[in-house]
Design a protein around this motif. Structure first.
Motif, mmCIF file in Angstrom:
data_model
loop_
_atom_site.group_PDB
_atom_site.id
_atom_site.type_symbol
_atom_site.label_atom_id
_atom_site.label_comp_id
_atom_site.label_asym_id
_atom_site.label_seq_id
_atom_site.Cartn_x
_atom_site.Cartn_y
_atom_site.Cartn_z
ATOM 1 N N ILE A 160 -0.375 -1.706 -3.409
ATOM 2 C CA ILE A 160 -1.255 -0.891 -2.485
ATOM 3 C C ILE A 160 -2.323 -0.364 -3.736
ATOM 4 O O ILE A 160 -3.355 0.053 -3.232
ATOM 5 C CB ILE A 160 -0.565 0.800 -1.860
ATOM 6 C CG1 ILE A 160 0.558 0.303 -0.220
ATOM 7 C CG2 ILE A 160 -1.086 1.950 -1.510
ATOM 8 C CD1 ILE A 160 1.638 1.100 -0.392
ATOM 9 N N LEU A 161 -1.737 0.157 -5.075
ATOM 10 C CA LEU A 161 -2.553 0.745 -5.611
ATOM 11 C C LEU A 161 -4.153 -0.078 -6.131
ATOM 12 O O LEU A 161 -5.048 0.016 -6.220
ATOM 13 C CB LEU A 161 -2.026 1.075 -6.950
ATOM 14 C CG LEU A 161 -1.879 2.238 -6.838
ATOM 15 C CD1 LEU A 161 -0.349 3.047 -8.093
ATOM 16 C CD2 LEU A 161 -2.020 3.771 -6.724
ATOM 17 N N SER A 162 -3.410 -1.732 -6.120
ATOM 18 C CA SER A 162 -4.169 -2.465 -6.970
ATOM 19 C C SER A 162 -5.198 -3.360 -5.589
ATOM 20 O O SER A 162 -6.390 -3.557 -6.295
ATOM 21 C CB SER A 162 -3.553 -4.305 -6.756
ATOM 22 O OG SER A 162 -2.525 -4.156 -8.215
ATOM 23 N N PHE A 163 -5.460 -3.641 -4.409
ATOM 24 C CA PHE A 163 -5.548 -3.669 -3.760
ATOM 25 C C PHE A 163 -6.121 -2.440 -2.490
ATOM 26 O O PHE A 163 -6.884 -3.017 -2.136
ATOM 27 C CB PHE A 163 -4.832 -4.454 -2.330
ATOM 28 C CG PHE A 163 -4.789 -5.219 -2.326
ATOM 29 C CD1 PHE A 163 -5.685 -7.007 -2.239
ATOM 30 C CD2 PHE A 163 -3.770 -6.038 -3.362
ATOM 31 C CE1 PHE A 163 -5.713 -8.150 -2.980
ATOM 32 C CE2 PHE A 163 -3.246 -7.822 -3.195
ATOM 33 C CZ PHE A 163 -4.551 -8.679 -3.276
ATOM 34 N N SER A 197 7.723 -9.111 7.410
ATOM 35 C CA SER A 197 7.125 -10.295 7.208
ATOM 36 C C SER A 197 6.067 -9.937 6.109
ATOM 37 O O SER A 197 6.503 -9.375 5.640
ATOM 38 C CB SER A 197 5.680 -10.625 8.386
ATOM 39 O OG SER A 197 4.867 -9.383 8.447
ATOM 40 N N LEU A 198 5.646 -11.241 5.566
ATOM 41 C CA LEU A 198 4.889 -11.365 3.698
ATOM 42 C C LEU A 198 3.988 -10.546 4.004
ATOM 43 O O LEU A 198 4.082 -9.415 3.356
ATOM 44 C CB LEU A 198 4.561 -12.700 3.626
ATOM 45 C CG LEU A 198 3.429 -12.915 2.265
ATOM 46 C CD1 LEU A 198 4.399 -12.523 1.214
ATOM 47 C CD2 LEU A 198 3.106 -14.351 2.570
ATOM 48 N N TYR A 199 3.390 -10.041 5.469
ATOM 49 C CA TYR A 199 2.151 -9.523 5.457
ATOM 50 C C TYR A 199 2.553 -7.907 5.366
ATOM 51 O O TYR A 199 1.944 -7.127 4.650
ATOM 52 C CB TYR A 199 1.289 -9.333 6.340
ATOM 53 C CG TYR A 199 0.250 -8.520 6.815
ATOM 54 C CD1 TYR A 199 -1.184 -8.771 6.370
ATOM 55 C CD2 TYR A 199 -0.077 -7.648 7.706
ATOM 56 C CE1 TYR A 199 -2.074 -8.076 6.350
ATOM 57 C CE2 TYR A 199 -0.691 -6.683 7.585
ATOM 58 C CZ TYR A 199 -2.009 -7.013 6.854
ATOM 59 O OH TYR A 199 -3.042 -6.177 7.194
ATOM 60 N N GLN A 242 -9.377 -7.678 1.954
ATOM 61 C CA GLN A 242 -8.816 -8.366 0.931
ATOM 62 C C GLN A 242 -7.314 -8.709 0.379
ATOM 63 O O GLN A 242 -7.286 -9.920 0.333
ATOM 64 C CB GLN A 242 -9.468 -7.021 -0.446
ATOM 65 C CG GLN A 242 -10.216 -7.409 -1.290
ATOM 66 C CD GLN A 242 -10.717 -7.085 -2.646
ATOM 67 O OE1 GLN A 242 -9.984 -5.795 -3.109
ATOM 68 N NE2 GLN A 242 -11.490 -7.916 -3.469
ATOM 69 N N LEU A 243 -6.411 -7.930 1.230
ATOM 70 C CA LEU A 243 -5.370 -8.315 1.311
ATOM 71 C C LEU A 243 -5.303 -9.542 2.560
ATOM 72 O O LEU A 243 -4.341 -10.204 2.227
ATOM 73 C CB LEU A 243 -4.207 -7.030 2.421
ATOM 74 C CG LEU A 243 -2.999 -7.508 2.549
ATOM 75 C CD1 LEU A 243 -2.314 -8.801 1.596
ATOM 76 C CD2 LEU A 243 -2.641 -6.471 2.821
ATOM 77 N N LYS A 244 -5.931 -10.140 3.338
ATOM 78 C CA LYS A 244 -5.894 -11.049 4.325
ATOM 79 C C LYS A 244 -6.837 -12.217 3.632
ATOM 80 O O LYS A 244 -6.576 -13.195 3.855
ATOM 81 C CB LYS A 244 -6.717 -11.136 5.582
ATOM 82 C CG LYS A 244 -6.112 -9.971 6.600
ATOM 83 C CD LYS A 244 -6.843 -9.545 7.712
ATOM 84 C CE LYS A 244 -5.874 -8.423 8.556
ATOM 85 N NZ LYS A 244 -7.000 -8.151 9.495
#
Length: 344
Positions: free
Chosen positions: A33-36, A21-23, A46-48
Motif C-alpha cells: 500500500i505504501l510502495s504503490f 487472490s494474488l491481487y 501501477q499495481l496492475k
C-alpha cells in the motif's frame, strides 16, 4: 497417518496470500500500500502494471492463489527479485521475501507462521454475542475474552483446521474494515485533529464508524477495537499511510503538513464497548510514537502521568499501558491532561 512436513523457505510476504487472490493479497498488504500508494487511481494502475510485468494474466491473479496455474506461481518469486522491477516500482525485497518455515501435509493447505498469527489474533479480537451479552450485565469495563482465548488455542491444532480457517476469514473482515477506515480518513479530516497547538495527532472514531461500510459481516463497530494489539497495529498503520499520503501529494499545503506529521505521535480514541442499556460508552485509547521514533514508545509513562493528573479516571487493564480504557465522559479531561504532560 498424516505425514507432516516442516521446511524452511523464503516465502512471499503478501497478506494471507494462500487464502486470497494474488491481487487482493497485494492490495491489502501494508508495505505494498505504501510502495504503490494504493489509495490513488495511479497506484491501482501501477499495481496492475506490476502484475503484468510479473507475467501473470488477469484471470490468474484475480482467482484464488491456490488455484493459480503452477507455472505462474513458480515464477513469481524470481520475477519479484528482478532488480529492474525493484527499481521501476520502488520496493525492496526484504519487505516481500520473508525467510520462514512452512508446514504441509500431503496435498493439504500449507501453513505459514504469519497466517497462523493472523488467525489467532483475529479470533482473540472477535467478541461473541454471548460474551457481549454477559458483559452488558456486568459492571466490568473489560470484555471477557476468556472464551475467545480458549477458542484461539484451537487454531493451533493442525487437526482442527476449521477453527484456523474461520480465524482467517475473520482476519479478512478486519483487514477490509481497516482499509475502509483508512480510506475514510484520507477522504475527510473529520476524524483527525492536528495543528501547531496540539503536540500529537488525535484520531477519533465513534460508534457509527462503519455505517457506510459494505463489509459489515462478523463484527460490529464496537467489536473492532477490543484487542489492544490490533488497535495499536491499526493506529500505527494509519499513521504510516497518512504521512505517506500527505508527502506524495502535489498540494503544497499537504506536503508541508507531512513534515509536521512526521514529528508527531498519534492518539487513537475509539469505541471499546457499546453504550446500550443506558450505560456510558467505554473507549479504548492507544498511543503510537512519532514515525521517526517508532521504536521508542513512552506512552505507558505519559498515559500514567496524564491519568494521575486528571484523578485516575483511566483503567489500565492491559499488559501494555500505552493502551487504556476510558469512560466517554472523561475523554476531554484526559486529553487536556495529556497535552499538559507532553508539553512539559
Amino acid at each position: 497417518m498424516d505425514c507432516i512436513n516442516i521446511k524452511f523457505d523464503e516465502d512471499i510476504n503478501f497478506h494471507l496470500l494462500r487464502h486470497w487472490s494474488l491481487y487482493d493479497s497485494i492490495y491489502y498488504t501494508q508495505d505494498m500500500i505504501l510502495s504503490f500508494k494504493l489509495w490513488s487511481s495511479r497506484g491501482l494502475s501501477q499495481l496492475k502494471e506490476f502484475l503484468a510485468d510479473l507475467g501473470i494474466p488477469k484471470r490468474e491473479y484475480e482467482q484464488n492463489y491456490r488455484d493459480m496455474n503452477i507455472k505462474y506461481k513458480l515464477n513469481i518469486k524470481k520475477q519479484i527479485l528482478d532488480k529492474r522491477l525493484q527499481d521501476k516500482y520502488h520496493y525492496t525485497t526484504n519487505t516481500i521475501i520473508l525467510p520462514t518455515f512452512l508446514l504441509s501435509s500431503g496435498f493439504t493447505l500449507k501453513l505459514s507462521p504469519l497466517d497462523i498469527v493472523d488467525s489467532l489474533m483475529s479470533t482473540l479480537q472477535t467478541v461473541s454475542s454471548s460474551s457481549s451479552s454477559s458483559n452488558s450485565n456486568s459492571n466490568s469495563m473489560m470484555i471477557d475474552l476468556t472464551a475467545r482465548f480458549s477458542y484461539a488455542l484451537s487454531c493451533l491444532n493442525y487437526h482442527q483446521l476449521d477453527d484456523y480457517l474461520n480465524g482467517i476469514e475473520l482476519e479478512k473482515t478486519y483487514t477490509k474494515k481497516t482499509h475502509y477506515l483508512i480510506e475514510t480518513l484520507l477522504q475527510s479530516d473529520k476524524n483527525l485533529s492536528f495543528d501547531n497547538t496540539i503536540p500529537f495527532i488525535l484520531l477519533k472514531f465513534d460508534q457509527n464508524m462503519f455505517n457506510s461500510s459494505t463489509t459489515t459481516e462478523h463484527t460490529t463497530s464496537c467489536g473492532f477495537f477490543t484487542h489492544p494489539y490490533q488497535a495499536y497495529l491499526f493506529a500505527r498503520n494509519a499513521l504510516q499511510i497518512l504521512i505517506s499520503y500527505t508527502s506524495s501529494s502535489t498540494n503544497i499545503v499537504k506536503k508541508k503538513k507531512s513534515k509536521h506529521l512526521q514529528r508527531l505521535p498519534l492518539i487513537l480514541i475509539a469505541p471499546y464497548s457499546s453504550s446500550s442499556s443506558g450505560e456510558e460508552l467505554v473507549e479504548i485509547v492507544v498511543g503510537v510514537p512519532a514515525l521517526n521514533n517508532i521504536m521508542m514508545n513512552s506512552f505507558s509513562t505519559l498515559f500514567e502521568a496524564a491519568d494521575h493528573r486528571c484523578g485516575n479516571v483511566a483503567k489500565f487493564v492491559f499488559f501494555d499501558h500505552s493502551v487504556l480504557l476510558l469512560q466517554e465522559q472523561h475523554q476531554q479531561k484526559f486529553i487536556d491532561a495529556l497535552m499538559f504532560v507532553l508539553a512539559k
